[in-house]
Design a protein around this motif. Sequence first.
Motif, PDB file in Angstrom:
ATOM      1  N   GLY A  49     -39.873 -11.133  30.454  1.00  0.00           N
ATOM      2  CA  GLY A  49     -40.000 -10.017  29.524  1.00  0.00           C
ATOM      3  C   GLY A  49     -40.892 -10.338  28.344  1.00  0.00           C
ATOM      4  O   GLY A  49     -41.319 -11.486  28.150  1.00  0.00           O
ATOM      5  N   GLN A  58     -36.390  -8.866  21.552  1.00  0.00           N
ATOM      6  CA  GLN A  58     -35.449  -8.975  22.684  1.00  0.00           C
ATOM      7  C   GLN A  58     -35.014  -7.623  23.242  1.00  0.00           C
ATOM      8  O   GLN A  58     -34.293  -7.579  24.238  1.00  0.00           O
ATOM      9  CB  GLN A  58     -34.204  -9.745  22.216  1.00  0.00           C
ATOM     10  CG  GLN A  58     -34.499 -11.150  21.730  1.00  0.00           C
ATOM     11  CD  GLN A  58     -33.262 -11.816  21.168  1.00  0.00           C
ATOM     12  OE1 GLN A  58     -32.270 -11.161  20.828  1.00  0.00           O
ATOM     13  NE2 GLN A  58     -33.309 -13.128  21.067  1.00  0.00           N
ATOM     14  N   SER A  65     -32.434  -5.400  31.530  1.00  0.00           N
ATOM     15  CA  SER A  65     -31.465  -6.151  32.341  1.00  0.00           C
ATOM     16  C   SER A  65     -30.275  -5.266  32.677  1.00  0.00           C
ATOM     17  O   SER A  65     -29.792  -5.258  33.820  1.00  0.00           O
ATOM     18  CB  SER A  65     -31.005  -7.421  31.619  1.00  0.00           C
ATOM     19  OG  SER A  65     -30.160  -7.135  30.511  1.00  0.00           O
ATOM     20  N   THR A 122     -41.285  -5.550  31.102  1.00  0.00           N
ATOM     21  CA  THR A 122     -40.459  -6.519  31.826  1.00  0.00           C
ATOM     22  C   THR A 122     -40.769  -6.498  33.312  1.00  0.00           C
ATOM     23  O   THR A 122     -41.209  -5.481  33.863  1.00  0.00           O
ATOM     24  CB  THR A 122     -38.951  -6.224  31.649  1.00  0.00           C
ATOM     25  OG1 THR A 122     -38.681  -4.897  32.086  1.00  0.00           O
ATOM     26  CG2 THR A 122     -38.507  -6.408  30.205  1.00  0.00           C
ATOM     27  N   THR A 142     -36.078  -6.648  27.085  1.00  0.00           N
ATOM     28  CA  THR A 142     -35.440  -7.514  28.073  1.00  0.00           C
ATOM     29  C   THR A 142     -33.955  -7.200  28.180  1.00  0.00           C
ATOM     30  O   THR A 142     -33.401  -7.104  29.291  1.00  0.00           O
ATOM     31  CB  THR A 142     -35.645  -8.995  27.697  1.00  0.00           C
ATOM     32  OG1 THR A 142     -37.038  -9.300  27.777  1.00  0.00           O
ATOM     33  CG2 THR A 142     -34.881  -9.914  28.638  1.00  0.00           C
ATOM     34  N   ILE A 168     -35.647 -12.388  34.951  1.00  0.00           N
ATOM     35  CA  ILE A 168     -36.474 -11.500  34.138  1.00  0.00           C
ATOM     36  C   ILE A 168     -37.589 -12.279  33.454  1.00  0.00           C
ATOM     37  O   ILE A 168     -37.356 -13.337  32.876  1.00  0.00           O
ATOM     38  CB  ILE A 168     -35.636 -10.797  33.047  1.00  0.00           C
ATOM     39  CG1 ILE A 168     -34.452 -10.052  33.661  1.00  0.00           C
ATOM     40  CG2 ILE A 168     -36.506  -9.839  32.234  1.00  0.00           C
ATOM     41  CD1 ILE A 168     -33.572  -9.375  32.636  1.00  0.00           C
ATOM     42  N   THR A 202     -32.756 -14.700  31.837  1.00  0.00           N
ATOM     43  CA  THR A 202     -33.399 -13.592  31.130  1.00  0.00           C
ATOM     44  C   THR A 202     -34.388 -14.075  30.079  1.00  0.00           C
ATOM     45  O   THR A 202     -35.135 -13.269  29.532  1.00  0.00           O
ATOM     46  CB  THR A 202     -32.345 -12.722  30.418  1.00  0.00           C
ATOM     47  OG1 THR A 202     -31.739 -13.491  29.371  1.00  0.00           O
ATOM     48  CG2 THR A 202     -31.280 -12.235  31.391  1.00  0.00           C
ATOM     49  N   ILE A 245     -38.459  -7.541  36.586  1.00  0.00           N
ATOM     50  CA  ILE A 245     -37.074  -7.898  36.870  1.00  0.00           C
ATOM     51  C   ILE A 245     -36.801  -7.872  38.366  1.00  0.00           C
ATOM     52  O   ILE A 245     -37.226  -6.960  39.068  1.00  0.00           O
ATOM     53  CB  ILE A 245     -36.093  -6.931  36.178  1.00  0.00           C
ATOM     54  CG1 ILE A 245     -36.335  -6.897  34.673  1.00  0.00           C
ATOM     55  CG2 ILE A 245     -34.641  -7.302  36.478  1.00  0.00           C
ATOM     56  CD1 ILE A 245     -35.416  -5.964  33.928  1.00  0.00           C
TER      57      ILE A 245
END
Length: 200
Positions: free
Chosen positions: A57, A63, A70, A13, A66, A55, A31, A15
């Motif tokens: 990702g 998922q 987060s 990721t 991510t 983000i 996201t 971020i």
Amino acid sequence: MRTASINRKTHETDIAVEVNLDGTGSYDVSTGIGFLDHMIEQFSRHSLIDITCRIAGDLHVDQHHTTEDSAIAIGQAIAKAMGDKAGIGRYGDVHSPMDEALCRVSLDISGRPYFVWKAAFTQEKLGEFDTELVEHWFHSISQAVGITLHMELLYGTNNHHICEGLFKGFARAMRTAVELDPRKGGAIPSTKGILGQDTL
């Protein structure tokens, strides 16, 4: 103003997060996961913590990264913005109703991360979001901030309502815990005189 930013880049990721603990609950969240965006927006709105979270990702994998990252980045930003935690309320305890569902969230920004989860979902996804990741998001943010966090579904049947009740309850408990209490006169709310993960 108690603000902080975190930039966190891994192979999974990339971020960028900004928070303002003394905000109005404004948010700018992206996201790549629609339902997760919605929940982080709920957290921002009801905690009054302004959050920007962008983000990129590896959603082509799944998922998990991510969602986890987060929570880590937002949690790190909140911890950074609190500094030495002088003057904060420290504790929050909320019953959060969402239609037929009722959740309870109790927390202590103690510097001692500990997570208790007593909730469950009856479907695997909300939209495209994997419901098993809800628990993981809260576990990750409790570790990143340094929160003793207890979350419980008292009753409820609608999975969306349960999830939203948990996020809103966490938001309202965090609002109480991170707000500055003028009666404390800027004192750190601990007889140790310090709150942090180095006091374990």
